[in-house]
Design an enzyme around this catalytic site. Structure first.
Site, PDB file in Angstrom:
ATOM      1  N   LYS A 207     -26.314  -8.114 -21.650  1.00 37.46           N
ATOM      2  CA  LYS A 207     -25.315  -9.130 -21.258  1.00 37.46           C
ATOM      3  C   LYS A 207     -25.124  -9.151 -19.740  1.00 37.46           C
ATOM      4  O   LYS A 207     -25.127 -10.215 -19.108  1.00 37.46           O
ATOM      5  CB  LYS A 207     -23.996  -8.821 -21.973  1.00 37.46           C
ATOM      6  N   LEU A 253     -30.483 -23.963 -10.990  1.00 36.01           N
ATOM      7  CA  LEU A 253     -31.016 -24.165  -9.634  1.00 36.01           C
ATOM      8  C   LEU A 253     -30.325 -25.363  -8.989  1.00 36.01           C
ATOM      9  O   LEU A 253     -30.964 -26.154  -8.302  1.00 36.01           O
ATOM     10  CB  LEU A 253     -32.532 -24.383  -9.678  1.00 36.01           C
ATOM     11  N   HIS A 254     -29.031 -25.504  -9.246  1.00 36.29           N
ATOM     12  CA  HIS A 254     -28.281 -26.595  -8.620  1.00 36.29           C
ATOM     13  C   HIS A 254     -27.438 -26.014  -7.495  1.00 36.29           C
ATOM     14  O   HIS A 254     -26.530 -25.221  -7.741  1.00 36.29           O
ATOM     15  CB  HIS A 254     -27.392 -27.305  -9.643  1.00 36.29           C
ATOM     16  N   GLY A 256     -24.605 -25.597  -4.787  1.00 32.95           N
ATOM     17  CA  GLY A 256     -23.206 -25.992  -4.883  1.00 32.95           C
ATOM     18  C   GLY A 256     -22.314 -25.050  -4.091  1.00 32.95           C
ATOM     19  O   GLY A 256     -22.774 -24.358  -3.185  1.00 32.95           O
ATOM     20  N   CYS A 263     -16.595 -15.165 -15.806  1.00 36.64           N
ATOM     21  CA  CYS A 263     -17.621 -14.160 -16.123  1.00 36.64           C
ATOM     22  C   CYS A 263     -18.453 -13.703 -14.928  1.00 36.64           C
ATOM     23  O   CYS A 263     -18.463 -12.519 -14.599  1.00 36.64           O
ATOM     24  CB  CYS A 263     -18.543 -14.692 -17.217  1.00 36.64           C
ATOM     25  N   ARG A 331     -10.137 -19.357 -13.678  1.00 36.98           N
ATOM     26  CA  ARG A 331     -10.364 -17.996 -13.208  1.00 36.98           C
ATOM     27  C   ARG A 331     -11.504 -17.966 -12.181  1.00 36.98           C
ATOM     28  O   ARG A 331     -12.599 -18.441 -12.445  1.00 36.98           O
ATOM     29  CB  ARG A 331     -10.679 -17.069 -14.398  1.00 36.98           C
TER      30      ARG A 331
HETATM   31  N1  LIG Z   1     -15.006 -17.035 -21.345  1.00 38.95           N
HETATM   32  C1  LIG Z   1     -16.318 -17.040 -21.485  1.00 38.95           C
HETATM   33  O1  LIG Z   1     -16.992 -18.032 -21.239  1.00 38.95           O
HETATM   34  C2  LIG Z   1     -17.040 -15.801 -21.961  1.00 38.95           C
HETATM   35  C3  LIG Z   1     -18.390 -15.898 -22.352  1.00 38.95           C
HETATM   36  C4  LIG Z   1     -19.039 -14.756 -22.796  1.00 38.95           C
HETATM   37  C5  LIG Z   1     -18.358 -13.551 -22.836  1.00 38.95           C
HETATM   38  N2  LIG Z   1     -17.069 -13.472 -22.432  1.00 38.95           N
HETATM   39  C6  LIG Z   1     -16.376 -12.180 -22.519  1.00 38.95           C
HETATM   40  O2  LIG Z   1     -15.544 -12.200 -23.683  1.00 38.95           O
HETATM   41  C7  LIG Z   1     -14.354 -11.459 -23.448  1.00 38.95           C
HETATM   42  C8  LIG Z   1     -13.140 -12.334 -23.686  1.00 38.95           C
HETATM   43  O3  LIG Z   1     -13.145 -13.375 -22.734  1.00 38.95           O
HETATM   44  P1  LIG Z   1     -12.170 -14.637 -22.844  1.00 38.95           P
HETATM   45  O4  LIG Z   1     -12.556 -15.567 -21.760  1.00 38.95           O
HETATM   46  O5  LIG Z   1     -12.140 -15.108 -24.255  1.00 38.95           O
HETATM   47  O6  LIG Z   1     -10.762 -13.918 -22.504  1.00 38.95           O
HETATM   48  P2  LIG Z   1      -9.286 -14.529 -22.597  1.00 38.95           P
HETATM   49  O7  LIG Z   1      -8.522 -13.869 -21.531  1.00 38.95           O
HETATM   50  O8  LIG Z   1      -9.361 -16.021 -22.676  1.00 38.95           O
HETATM   51  O9  LIG Z   1      -8.758 -14.033 -24.019  1.00 38.95           O
HETATM   52  C9  LIG Z   1      -8.467 -12.705 -24.324  1.00 38.95           C
HETATM   53  C10 LIG Z   1      -7.326 -12.695 -25.357  1.00 38.95           C
HETATM   54  O10 LIG Z   1      -7.193 -11.367 -25.871  1.00 38.95           O
HETATM   55  C11 LIG Z   1      -5.810 -11.145 -26.111  1.00 38.95           C
HETATM   56  N3  LIG Z   1      -5.595  -9.682 -26.229  1.00 38.95           N
HETATM   57  C12 LIG Z   1      -5.717  -8.741 -25.263  1.00 38.95           C
HETATM   58  N4  LIG Z   1      -5.471  -7.512 -25.787  1.00 38.95           N
HETATM   59  C13 LIG Z   1      -5.190  -7.688 -27.105  1.00 38.95           C
HETATM   60  C14 LIG Z   1      -4.869  -6.814 -28.178  1.00 38.95           C
HETATM   61  N5  LIG Z   1      -4.792  -5.484 -28.011  1.00 38.95           N
HETATM   62  N6  LIG Z   1      -4.636  -7.343 -29.384  1.00 38.95           N
HETATM   63  C15 LIG Z   1      -4.714  -8.667 -29.577  1.00 38.95           C
HETATM   64  N7  LIG Z   1      -5.048  -9.552 -28.605  1.00 38.95           N
HETATM   65  C16 LIG Z   1      -5.277  -9.076 -27.380  1.00 38.95           C
HETATM   66  C17 LIG Z   1      -5.138 -11.808 -24.937  1.00 38.95           C
HETATM   67  O11 LIG Z   1      -3.766 -12.074 -25.201  1.00 38.95           O
HETATM   68  C18 LIG Z   1      -5.969 -13.080 -24.777  1.00 38.95           C
HETATM   69  O12 LIG Z   1      -5.429 -14.161 -25.520  1.00 38.95           O
HETATM   70  C19 LIG Z   1     -14.471 -10.920 -22.024  1.00 38.95           C
HETATM   71  O13 LIG Z   1     -15.025  -9.635 -22.055  1.00 38.95           O
HETATM   72  C20 LIG Z   1     -15.444 -11.880 -21.376  1.00 38.95           C
HETATM   73  O14 LIG Z   1     -16.148 -11.292 -20.299  1.00 38.95           O
HETATM   74  C21 LIG Z   1     -16.385 -14.575 -22.010  1.00 38.95           C
END
Ligand SMILES: NC(=O)c1ccc[n+]([C@@H]2O[C@H](COP(=O)([O-])OP(=O)(O)OC[C@H]3O[C@@H](n4cnc5c(N)ncnc54)[C@H](O)[C@@H]3O)[C@@H](O)[C@H]2O)c1
Length: 434
Positions: A207, A253-254, A256, A263, A331
């Site tokens: 990842k 490859l854009h 910006g 992430c 973010r």
């Molecule tokens: N956002 C993306 O595009 C994306 C893509 C791939 C991977 N990821 C990874 O996935 C993970 C989550 O990312 P996200 O963007 O969904 O995060 P986010 O912040 O949108 O959501 C996380 C949620 O978890 C909840 N939470 C935290 N601790 C908790 C607990 N103990 N019990 C219950 N709920 C709890 C929070 O309240 C929040 O709603 C991260 O590690 C991120 O790197 C994100």
């Protein structure tokens, strides 16, 4: 199968809704009371195209439930996904794993029967070992396996990415867990699900390596864009010219304003830390992160130059605040650094974003948020396209010229052809073009 998904954010909610759509019975848990209450009322707390319909259909079908109670969700679940946030730890850039470990402790307390605990959150190499240790320590009697299954979905296209992934990486060497994971994803593709089984540590690293590689591609073309500006070449044609080579590929490859989002910035930093801790420095990624950080603020210099060298007392209009189109996620959005640098230089900033304004409001208190692109352009010395939403691709230039203090476009996403904009009487500055 009965699943529990811990965390109802961009990843947890999409994964939970898609798993339910495959036919599994899913309980999505979040500790955020307001979020769970909204979901129970049928309100989706994030902007993700198609998610509202998908959630509604599966709630109606009684396959998707929401709860604040981890214990209730985990008891009786055969598989528990951890999808909580792993932000950058303040101060040192390591991934903050406190949410993951606290979820692991809560899961441990409720385990009954054989359970596969899956980390879907992006976690550094070895975090799965720690989750396993935490659960085993508090529940020596529990029958469980910890598996890594990182998520590769992109915000804005999350549902189709989840349902039609290039691959599903599963990190486990346990045969029982392997069978369970195959069964979960079986509905995805009855013939040949693109499941790729590796050991847990390798899966965790896949990842980070994927995100770091994509961030490198973006940063590479951004630096080539700077060179194009200096030597009078066109970065879009350079990108096309190299992208037609299959070994390179045309995506990411854009040129910006630099990568942002929830992430790439945090994951590149965390990977750099992993490399340093392991005495195996990742110098390319260190440079990528540093170059990208400077670039975002550097974009404000481009705007200032386009305004004749100073923006003091001038109004600048920004189109797009979210880090990319079709999401409301702010973010680490490049817009944040650009706004700060413009405000530091004395500009008054107006902005519009089709979905990100609620989230932007708290982070950009001095920016005047406007209902549409034309309201935003009113009185501006320059209109800056920061995020390439479709709604900004066919602007009415005549109307803009009437509203703006001076007709000038700074196109940080190369949405427009320079000659088209200039023909309409505007000054035009793109990225890596002349
Ligand atoms: N956002 C993306 O595009 C994306 C893509 C791939 C991977 N990821 C990874 O996935 C993970 C989550 O990312 P996200 O963007 O969904 O995060 P986010 O912040 O949108 O959501 C996380 C949620 O978890 C909840 N939470 C935290 N601790 C908790 C607990 N103990 N019990 C219950 N709920 C709890 C929070 O309240 C929040 O709603 C991260 O590690 C991120 O790197 C994100």
């Amino acid at each position: 199968m009965r699943l529990a998904v811990i965390g109802c954010g961009y990843v947890g909610l999409v994964s939970g809704a898609c798993f339910a759509d495959f036919g599994h019975v899913v309980t999505c848990v979040d500790k955020d009371e307001a979020k769970v209450a909204a979901l129970k009322r049928g309100e989706i707390p994030i902007f993700e195209p198609g998610l509202d319909d998908l959630v509604a259909a599966n709630v109606r079908g009684q396959r998707l439930f929401f709860s604040q109670d981890i214990g209730e969700a985990v008891r009786g679940a055969e598989v528990v996904f951890i999808a909580v946030g792993t932000p950058s730890r303040r101060g040192d850039g390591h991934a903050d794993l406190s949410f993951v470990y606290s979820a692991a402790r809560e899961i441990a307390a409720a385990l009954d029967g054989f359970t596969v605990v899956v980390t879907k959150s992006t976690v550094p190499v070895g975090a799965g070992d720690e989750v396993e240790r935490i659960i085993a320590e508090s529940r020596p009697d529990a029958d469980f396996v910890v598996v890594s299954n990182p998520e590769f979905l992109r915000e804005g296209a999350a549902i189709s990415d989840f349902k039609r992934p290039d691959r599903i990486v599963v990190g486990t060497t346990d045969e029982r867990a392997r069978a369970v994971m195959s069964e979960i994803y079986r509905p995805l593709n009855l013939n040949q699900p693109p499941l790729f089984f590796v050991d847990r540590r390798t899966s965790e690293l896949v990842k980070y390596a994927a995100n770091a590689f994509l961030a490198t591609k973006i940063t590479f073309i951004n630096e080539i864009a700077d060179l194009c500006e200096k030597v009078g070449a066109n970065v879009q044609d350079v990108a096309r010219g190299i992208g037609m080579d299959n070994r390179i590929g045309s995506k990411f490859l854009h040129a910006g304003p630099g990568y942002g989002g929830s992430c790439f910035p945090k994951d590149t930093l965390a990977l750099v830390k992993t490399g340093q801790d392991a005495d195996s420095p990742l110098r390319i990624i260190e440079t990528v992160a540093a170059v990208n950080e400077q670039r975002k603020r550097g974009m404000a210099k481009k705007v200032i130059a386009a305004c004749g060298g100073s923006v003091r007392g001038k109004t600048i209009a920004l189109l797009g605040l979210a880090f990319k189109p079709n999401t409301d996620d702010m973010r680490d959005a490049p817009s944040l650094a650009i706004v700060t640098a413009l405000e530091d230089a004395g500009a008054k900033v107006r902005a519009h974003d089709p979905a990100g304004m609620d989230q932007a409001r708290a982070q950009l208190p001095d920016v005047t948020l406007c209902a549409d692109p034309y309201e935003c352009a009113r009185g501006a010395e320059a209109l800056v396209i920061v995020t390439e939403w479709d709604a900004f691709r066919a602007l009415d230039f005549k109307r803009l010229a009437e509203l703006m203090a001076s007709p000038s476009i700074v196109d940080l996403r190369n949405v427009y052809r320079p000659e088209d904009v200039r023909r309409r009487g505007f000054r035009y500055v793109g990225v890596g073009t002349s």
